[in-house]
Design an enzyme around this catalytic site. Sequence first.
Site, PDB file in Angstrom:
ATOM      1  N   HIS A 110      14.242  12.551 -64.133  1.00  0.00           N
ATOM      2  CA  HIS A 110      14.837  11.317 -63.614  1.00  0.00           C
ATOM      3  C   HIS A 110      15.866  11.687 -62.564  1.00  0.00           C
ATOM      4  O   HIS A 110      16.205  12.857 -62.398  1.00  0.00           O
ATOM      5  CB  HIS A 110      15.481  10.502 -64.743  1.00  0.00           C
ATOM      6  CG  HIS A 110      16.464  11.266 -65.562  1.00  0.00           C
ATOM      7  ND1 HIS A 110      16.071  12.190 -66.526  1.00  0.00           N
ATOM      8  CD2 HIS A 110      17.819  11.283 -65.568  1.00  0.00           C
ATOM      9  CE1 HIS A 110      17.147  12.721 -67.086  1.00  0.00           C
ATOM     10  NE2 HIS A 110      18.220  12.205 -66.523  1.00  0.00           N
ATOM     11  N   HIS A 125      23.448   9.886 -72.294  1.00  0.00           N
ATOM     12  CA  HIS A 125      22.069   9.919 -71.839  1.00  0.00           C
ATOM     13  C   HIS A 125      21.693  11.385 -71.647  1.00  0.00           C
ATOM     14  O   HIS A 125      22.379  12.281 -72.148  1.00  0.00           O
ATOM     15  CB  HIS A 125      21.885   9.072 -70.574  1.00  0.00           C
ATOM     16  CG  HIS A 125      22.795   9.434 -69.451  1.00  0.00           C
ATOM     17  ND1 HIS A 125      22.485  10.400 -68.536  1.00  0.00           N
ATOM     18  CD2 HIS A 125      24.022   8.955 -69.103  1.00  0.00           C
ATOM     19  CE1 HIS A 125      23.456  10.509 -67.656  1.00  0.00           C
ATOM     20  NE2 HIS A 125      24.407   9.654 -67.983  1.00  0.00           N
TER      21      HIS A 125
END
Length: 377
Positions: A62, A299
Amino acid sequence: MFELSLNDIHPGAKAENKEQAIRQAADALTQAGCVSDGYLAGMLERETQTSTFLGNGIAIPHGTTATRHLVQNTGVQVFQYPQGIDWGEGQTAYVVIGIAARSDEHLALLRQLTHVLSDESLAARLAKTDSAEELRSVLMGKQQPAAFLFDSSTLLLDIAAGDLMTLKALNAGLLQRLGAVEPRFVSNVIASPPLHLGQGVWLDDSAQGNVISAVAISRPASAFQQDGVPVMMLITVAMADDQPLLVLDYLAALLRQQRAARLADADAPTLLALLTSEVLEQANQLTAEFVVRNEHGLHARPGTALVSVIKQFDSAVTVTNLDGSGKPANGRSLMKVVALGVKKGHKLRFTAEGNDAEQALQAIGEAIASGLGEGEA
């Protein structure tokens, strides 16, 4: 709940290396309207900062914080590589999930996916199947194990009660409100005497009215005696499958070792740990609590930074989200740490055991205070 379309899944893909696999994911995210041109650079940059390999053959490339503005719509693209992709450091990825997410949507999405992917048997199926439908089914949690309720929501601690009937009614009523049992379960429990297991611990159950497996515990503020027998705690079990047996096994071990008294004054996270994992004597442990200040919680990137710090030490370290389920997780597992669902402001309890436990906790505290690679809050 994030939804995954069959159009987002690409089984039987081929790539020569990690960079090519990331490029494929970025192209698919762009074509799906999730990101603008330039997001690929962020995905490649992220990989140089820290590996996005989660474990069990799964990687989640990501973008960086600097490329978050290029995300137009939250989404994922799933590529399955049956031949495997070398992800570095001896790790092989069979499923690559390219993620585009804005703000804390990233954390919510990771939490959903890692909850499913933490099961090694499901991860193996993801690597081998040639069916997009099966990949979607597993990723969306439609093939998860049956539900099992045993967390801070099923604990009633230090309540004002002086008789077993009150504890029985509280536990049974809680299980019914949670949808774990039917009214006949409650009736049977109320009408039947509980079993004294010893050391003030009592057990309730019913052969009828079990909907899903669950364990409820009520503990009075002060232990009392009923008919000359001590009452320290009542455990009520709903058994739709054998999942509660693990809790009962840990309870039996405490009773055999004459250590059930540890349950008498344990807070919720410690009590859950005692009944779901091996917990050493307090004298052999060190604990510390820290508040996460990262804007988007733990995260992948800060989670990886935390796990990396823990892995520098020999001590066994568990992490408990005191603002979450209250269950401890292995601090060396990125998937389990991310799956704790830690958001900004959540307090984490770290328990360390080993020769360098004190140094480990100090390093963890310093890493969290410094922002886990994202700067101080």
